[in-house]
Structure formats: C-alpha cells, structure tokens
Write an enzyme that holds these catalytic residues in place. Sequence first.
Site, PDB file in Angstrom:
ATOM      1  N   SER A  31       0.848  -1.191   0.000  1.00  0.00           N
ATOM      2  CA  SER A  31       0.000   0.000   0.000  1.00  0.00           C
ATOM      3  C   SER A  31       0.885   1.242   0.000  1.00  0.00           C
ATOM      4  O   SER A  31       2.048   1.168  -0.399  1.00  0.00           O
ATOM      5  CB  SER A  31      -0.957  -0.037   1.189  1.00  0.00           C
ATOM      6  N   ASN A  32       0.355   2.364   0.413  1.00  0.00           N
ATOM      7  CA  ASN A  32       1.139   3.603   0.442  1.00  0.00           C
ATOM      8  C   ASN A  32       0.692   4.455   1.626  1.00  0.00           C
ATOM      9  O   ASN A  32      -0.202   4.066   2.374  1.00  0.00           O
ATOM     10  CB  ASN A  32       0.997   4.342  -0.895  1.00  0.00           C
ATOM     11  N   ASP A  33       1.310   5.625   1.759  1.00  0.00           N
ATOM     12  CA  ASP A  33       1.104   6.447   2.960  1.00  0.00           C
ATOM     13  C   ASP A  33      -0.151   7.315   2.932  1.00  0.00           C
ATOM     14  O   ASP A  33      -0.370   8.104   3.859  1.00  0.00           O
ATOM     15  CB  ASP A  33       2.312   7.367   3.167  1.00  0.00           C
ATOM     16  N   SER A  34      -0.970   7.198   1.903  1.00  0.00           N
ATOM     17  CA  SER A  34      -2.147   8.079   1.846  1.00  0.00           C
ATOM     18  C   SER A  34      -3.077   7.824   3.036  1.00  0.00           C
ATOM     19  O   SER A  34      -3.421   6.687   3.339  1.00  0.00           O
ATOM     20  CB  SER A  34      -2.915   7.835   0.543  1.00  0.00           C
ATOM     21  N   ALA A  81      -4.698   7.586  -3.789  1.00  0.00           N
ATOM     22  CA  ALA A  81      -3.382   7.155  -4.243  1.00  0.00           C
ATOM     23  C   ALA A  81      -3.521   5.688  -4.651  1.00  0.00           C
ATOM     24  O   ALA A  81      -3.630   4.804  -3.794  1.00  0.00           O
ATOM     25  CB  ALA A  81      -2.360   7.317  -3.129  1.00  0.00           C
TER      26      ALA A  81
END
Length: 226
Positions: free
Chosen positions: A33-36, A100
């Site tokens: 995943s990502n930091d959003s 994101a």
Amino acid sequence: RQNKIALRPLAGKKVVVTAGGTVERIDPVRYISNDSSGKMGFAIAKAACELGADVVLIAANTKLAPPSGVKVISLESAKEMYDAVAAEWNDTDILVKSAAVADYRPKEVSEQKIKKSGDTMTLELVKNIDILETFGRLKTSQFLIGFAAETTNVEHYAMDKLHRKNCDLLVANDVTKAGAGFGIDTNVVSIYDGDGLVESLPLQSKDEVGLRIMELAAQRLSGAKL
Ligand code: CTP
Ligand code: CA
C-alpha cells in the site's frame, strides 16, 4: 431563495470522490500500500456535501470517520476501486480522483499465508489499470479532477498528467514542502487546467483546500471560468 442557490451551487449534482491508498494483497495477512491517509479526499467529500451535492465517497484503507450525509463505499484494491467508479459513472457529474492508487499489484495473490523459505524472495508485480485515464477516455459530460503528488518538476508532471488523463482540473502538491502531503491536516497545492496554472493556494487546512477545489469545479460546471 437566490441566496440558497448560490450557497449550494452543486445541488442536484452527483460527485464521486475516491480517497485513501489502495491495498494490493500478497496473501491473507500481507499487502502493498502507500502512505495516503485519505484526509484530502474526505475533505473534498465534505466540501462537496456542504455545497449541496449528492456525494459518493469511495475509500480505500482509511481510518477516518466519514463526513455525515455522504454515501461511503469501502474497499481495498485498484481493481475494486475501478469497479466501484464504473458502477457510479453513468450519472456522475464530477469525479475526483484523490486516491493514491497503487501502480502495480502482485501478479499472484496467495490464498495461504506464504511461508518463509530461501534467503531472497522475489515478488512479481503487474501494472494496475489507470482508473482516471480510463474514465478520461470515456468521459462525455463528466467533469474530471485528477491529483498528482510530486517531488520535482511539479508543473511539468501536473500538465502531463492533466493532458494524458483528459482532466478538467489537476491538483498538484509538492510533497517535499513543509505542510504538504500524506497524513497531515494541511496541504499546499497548485491547481491547473488545460491552459496551465489556475491558482496556487497558500498553506491551509485540507478542509479549506477541499472547499476551494469544489468551488472551482462548481463554477466551471456552471460555465463560469474564474
Ligand atoms: N490514478 C488512477 N489509477 C491509477 C494510477 C493513478 O486513477 N492506476 C490517478 C490518481 O488517483 C491521481 C492521478 O491518476 O488522480 C495521478 O496519479 P499519479 O500516481 O500521480 O500518476 P501516475 O500516472 O501513476 O504517474 P506516476 O506515479 O508515475 O507519477
Ligand atoms: Ca502512480
């Protein structure tokens, strides 16, 4: 009554907002995943609601409480997000792609938890569908707002994405700037249209940024170009 219309310029309009960061499963307990955080998208959904719109908030992997009066669809992957946007698409007036979206996902999703074995491990990734680009190609009357988080050449990449994805507005943030980016309550953005820079907003809360974006969209949708 005049006043009421002016204060609710998106009354009767359907606004679909995607927020958060997609989750691409590796196995039942692991993912990419990502930091959003979803904060920018949630702020946009709240603003659209305040301006009178019917709002659908498509949210991936956020821990936020949804704004009241908004229909929330929670999901994980880019593929699920694509399907959710597609299901809403026909009567959408404004699509805001603040999520994101992971560019790649694991080629195989293991049904069992993957066991540790050799000293190295290779995970093969395949490209996800570009949701914004796909609906940019399909758009008829829909108003499309894209996002870009960049670390260099912000204007260049913003304009490239705006054209490539056929957006009406593109909101770019330089995530190296203090007060901008993932997880925090403020943002510093510049907004572009097909002709170039529309406005650069000073550091302010994501709620204020969200309201400004939706005000601009409402003006553009009504035919005014301010
Ligand atoms: N986007 C999307 N589907 C994807 C990837 C991105 O809909 N598979 C959308 C994002 O929601 C955002 C915009 O496209 O509104 C720009 O995303 P970004 O990641 O900045 O652009 P990319 O085209 O993926 O380019 P890159 O990551 O290489 O900068
Ligand atoms: Ca990307």
